[in-house]
Design a protein around this motif. Structure first.
Motif, PDB file in Angstrom:
ATOM      1  N   MET A 220     -21.924 -14.094 -54.111  1.00 21.65           N
ATOM      2  CA  MET A 220     -20.998 -13.824 -55.221  1.00 21.65           C
ATOM      3  C   MET A 220     -21.582 -12.788 -56.173  1.00 21.65           C
ATOM      4  SD  MET A 220     -19.657 -17.609 -56.359  1.00 21.65           S
ATOM      5  CE  MET A 220     -19.751 -19.018 -55.256  1.00 21.65           C
ATOM      6  N   ILE A 221     -22.851 -12.961 -56.506  1.00 21.39           N
ATOM      7  CA  ILE A 221     -23.489 -12.036 -57.449  1.00 21.39           C
ATOM      8  C   ILE A 221     -23.595 -10.634 -56.858  1.00 21.39           C
ATOM      9  CG2 ILE A 221     -25.673 -11.508 -58.600  1.00 21.39           C
ATOM     10  CD1 ILE A 221     -23.942 -13.597 -60.021  1.00 21.39           C
ATOM     11  N   GLN A 222     -23.874 -10.532 -55.559  1.00 19.37           N
ATOM     12  CA  GLN A 222     -23.947  -9.213 -54.919  1.00 19.37           C
ATOM     13  C   GLN A 222     -22.612  -8.486 -55.008  1.00 19.37           C
ATOM     14  OE1 GLN A 222     -25.254 -10.130 -50.956  1.00 19.37           O
ATOM     15  NE2 GLN A 222     -27.405 -10.435 -51.552  1.00 19.37           N
ATOM     16  N   ILE A 223     -21.529  -9.221 -54.786  1.00 21.04           N
ATOM     17  CA  ILE A 223     -20.191  -8.615 -54.866  1.00 21.04           C
ATOM     18  C   ILE A 223     -19.905  -8.145 -56.287  1.00 21.04           C
ATOM     19  CG2 ILE A 223     -17.722  -9.115 -54.707  1.00 21.04           C
ATOM     20  CD1 ILE A 223     -18.419 -11.040 -52.397  1.00 21.04           C
ATOM     21  N   LEU A 224     -20.202  -8.985 -57.255  1.00 19.48           N
ATOM     22  CA  LEU A 224     -19.951  -8.613 -58.646  1.00 19.48           C
ATOM     23  C   LEU A 224     -20.846  -7.457 -59.082  1.00 19.48           C
ATOM     24  CD1 LEU A 224     -19.620 -12.178 -60.200  1.00 19.48           C
ATOM     25  CD2 LEU A 224     -17.792 -10.503 -59.895  1.00 19.48           C
ATOM     26  N   HIS A 225     -22.094  -7.490 -58.634  1.00 20.93           N
ATOM     27  CA  HIS A 225     -23.053  -6.436 -59.013  1.00 20.93           C
ATOM     28  C   HIS A 225     -22.596  -5.072 -58.510  1.00 20.93           C
ATOM     29  CE1 HIS A 225     -26.962  -4.803 -60.143  1.00 20.93           C
ATOM     30  NE2 HIS A 225     -27.065  -4.260 -58.936  1.00 20.93           N
ATOM     31  N   SER A 226     -21.897  -5.059 -57.377  1.00 16.07           N
ATOM     32  CA  SER A 226     -21.415  -3.790 -56.839  1.00 16.07           C
ATOM     33  C   SER A 226     -20.290  -3.197 -57.695  1.00 16.07           C
ATOM     34  CB  SER A 226     -20.926  -3.971 -55.398  1.00 16.07           C
ATOM     35  OG  SER A 226     -19.758  -4.777 -55.349  1.00 16.07           O
ATOM     36  N   HIS A 227     -19.628  -4.041 -58.470  1.00 15.14           N
ATOM     37  CA  HIS A 227     -18.567  -3.573 -59.377  1.00 15.14           C
ATOM     38  C   HIS A 227     -19.100  -3.326 -60.784  1.00 15.14           C
ATOM     39  CE1 HIS A 227     -15.911  -4.925 -56.164  1.00 15.14           C
ATOM     40  NE2 HIS A 227     -14.908  -4.349 -56.783  1.00 15.14           N
ATOM     41  N   TRP A 228     -19.884  -4.285 -61.275  1.00 12.85           N
ATOM     42  CA  TRP A 228     -20.450  -4.199 -62.618  1.00 12.85           C
ATOM     43  C   TRP A 228     -21.915  -4.607 -62.521  1.00 12.85           C
ATOM     44  CZ3 TRP A 228     -16.051  -7.557 -61.946  1.00 12.85           C
ATOM     45  CH2 TRP A 228     -14.828  -6.973 -62.297  1.00 12.85           C
ATOM     46  N   PRO A 229     -22.839  -3.663 -62.616  1.00 14.39           N
ATOM     47  CA  PRO A 229     -24.267  -3.992 -62.495  1.00 14.39           C
ATOM     48  C   PRO A 229     -24.676  -5.142 -63.414  1.00 14.39           C
ATOM     49  CG  PRO A 229     -23.966  -1.631 -62.478  1.00 14.39           C
ATOM     50  CD  PRO A 229     -22.620  -2.213 -62.791  1.00 14.39           C
ATOM     51  N   LEU A 230     -25.515  -6.024 -62.878  1.00 12.52           N
ATOM     52  CA  LEU A 230     -25.908  -7.236 -63.581  1.00 12.52           C
ATOM     53  C   LEU A 230     -27.415  -7.297 -63.777  1.00 12.52           C
ATOM     54  CD1 LEU A 230     -23.664  -9.681 -61.530  1.00 12.52           C
ATOM     55  CD2 LEU A 230     -23.371  -9.167 -63.970  1.00 12.52           C
ATOM     56  N   GLN A 231     -27.813  -7.950 -64.836  1.00 15.02           N
ATOM     57  CA  GLN A 231     -29.223  -8.164 -65.139  1.00 15.02           C
ATOM     58  C   GLN A 231     -29.488  -9.667 -65.182  1.00 15.02           C
ATOM     59  OE1 GLN A 231     -30.517  -6.428 -68.826  1.00 15.02           O
ATOM     60  NE2 GLN A 231     -32.322  -7.752 -68.987  1.00 15.02           N
ATOM     61  N   PRO A 232     -30.409 -10.187 -64.355  1.00 20.55           N
ATOM     62  CA  PRO A 232     -30.640 -11.641 -64.319  1.00 20.55           C
ATOM     63  C   PRO A 232     -31.293 -12.166 -65.586  1.00 20.55           C
ATOM     64  CG  PRO A 232     -32.258 -10.496 -62.975  1.00 20.55           C
ATOM     65  CD  PRO A 232     -31.280  -9.453 -63.416  1.00 20.55           C
ATOM     66  N   ILE A 233     -30.851 -13.350 -66.006  1.00 16.80           N
ATOM     67  CA  ILE A 233     -31.425 -14.040 -67.166  1.00 16.80           C
ATOM     68  C   ILE A 233     -32.162 -15.296 -66.730  1.00 16.80           C
ATOM     69  CG2 ILE A 233     -30.898 -15.221 -69.340  1.00 16.80           C
ATOM     70  CD1 ILE A 233     -30.531 -12.186 -69.420  1.00 16.80           C
ATOM     71  N   GLY A 234     -31.664 -15.961 -65.682  1.00 10.35           N
ATOM     72  CA  GLY A 234     -32.306 -17.164 -65.179  1.00 10.35           C
ATOM     73  C   GLY A 234     -31.562 -18.430 -65.585  1.00 10.35           C
ATOM     74  N   ARG A 235     -32.190 -19.560 -65.340  1.00 15.58           N
ATOM     75  CA  ARG A 235     -31.606 -20.866 -65.630  1.00 15.58           C
ATOM     76  C   ARG A 235     -32.469 -21.608 -66.640  1.00 15.58           C
ATOM     77  NH1 ARG A 235     -31.989 -26.188 -63.753  1.00 15.58           N
ATOM     78  NH2 ARG A 235     -33.676 -25.628 -62.320  1.00 15.58           N
TER      79      ARG A 235
END
Length: 350
Positions: free
Chosen positions: A231-246
């Protein structure tokens, strides 16, 4: 009965969160959650609920989440909230330890009056569930028989509920208003980008939930699970994401959109279990206590809610329940036999 710190289970996990279901009934019939809507016998009274919450707070609970079914469907919500509001405002009261009061709803019954009332009675956060944006997909995921027409009607009501919550003071930017979506491969995985786009427009954090094997009648199979990483890979391809963690004890891993348009989160109970620091106790509408979402059965607390049973005795039972806890089903899932019986999601309260 008051204690200075949380009770600890056999794996070193402190009790911190109580999820209390108010009803197993729902006005929707999402197949992954609520194949039918049956209320159990022997529902807890408001006094019963308060005694359980008091004991839980004395044992370390700092967060209470009210769930269902659909909690806005029952009138039992309001007297409970009124009593909680008084207790939280009273210094030295067990409920004054309750730092966070949240509610999970499908949003379809959330109007201006209810949102204002929730706010006035001290509900700190609202999470709204929506599994699609396309009308046909909404109807399919919600179990609506009238197809796209019913899906569109539901979508409009949920958007109105979001507007009502925001108008009542629930600010998404402060984490007070979030959106949940269960993603099931082959059923609504095509809604991933539309849901993210909607959440970005609404300035709400979208929490993407892996399809879970809770219950016995939802037809769960691993092939229908879309892993959070995908899911994150798909979203990252549209809007780059920066991980924050849990966060420790949290259920979701978070990412920030690099363009500054908010955040997204994933709840990956299947592919990235977080049993190691799970701090949640679930109590159903009829008083069954579950120390794991994937448990097959709970412990009936109603016998300790009789008037001839003291609060200290109730607290001792709840202490023994937690300190004897060692379950970590998601981590052990691969070692378990297929076909294990699980309690239904709508009964457990998610």
């Amino acid at each position: 009965m008051m204690q200075s710190s949380s009770v600890i289970d056999l794996l070193g996990r402190p009790l911190g969160v109580l999820r209390l279901s108010l009803t197993a009934r729902c006005n929707l019939a999402c197949p992954y959650c609520c194949p039918d809507s049956v209320e159990p016998q022997g529902l807890l009274s408001t006094l019963d609920q308060l005694r359980l919450i008091h004991s839980a707070c004395a044992l370390g609970v700092h967060t209470l989440r009210l769930t269902g079914g659909e909690p806005l469907l029952t009138d039992r919500l309001w007297p409970l909230l009124e009593a909680l509001s008084v207790g939280r405002a009273t210094p030295g009261h067990p409920l004054s330890r309750l730092k966070d009061l949240a509610i999970t709803t499908n949003g379809s019954l959330l109007d201006d009056a209810k949102a204002q009332q929730l706010r006035a009675l001290g509900v700190d956060r609202i999470t709204i569930s929506l599994d699609a944006v396309d009308a046909e997909s909404i109807a399919r995921m919600a179990g609506l028989r009238r197809g796209a027409e019913a899906g569109l009607e539901l979508f409009k009501r949920v958007l109105a509920g979001i507007d009502a919550a925001r108008a009542a003071g629930y600010e998404p930017d402060q984490g007070a208003l979030k959106l949940n979506a269960v993603i099931q491969r082959g059923r609504n995985d095509d809604q991933l980008i539309p849901l993210a786009r909607l959440a970005r427009q609404q300035r709400m954090e979208l929490r993407l939930i892996e399809y879970m094997d809770v219950g016995n009648r939802n037809g769960w199979c691993l092939d229908q699970v879309m892993p959070a990483t995908e899911m994150i890979q798909i979203l990252h391809s549209h809007w780059p994401l920066q991980p924050i963690g849990r966060q420790p004890g949290g259920t979701s891993s978070q990412w920030l959109y690099q363009d500054g348009e908010g955040s997204i989160a994933t709840i990956a109970s299947i592919t990235e279990p977080f049993c190691s620091d799970c701090n949640r106790l679930r109590i159903t509408a009829d008083g069954q206590a579950f120390t794991c979402l994937f448990a097959s059965e709970g412990i009936d607390l109603r016998r300790w809610l009789r008037m001839d049973v003291s609060d200290s005795e109730l607290a001792e039972v709840m202490t023994q329940l937690w300190t004897g806890r060692s379950d970590r089903f998601s981590e052990d899932r691969g070692l378990m036999q297929v076909g294990n019986h699980h309690a239904e999601m709508a009964y457990l309260g998610g």
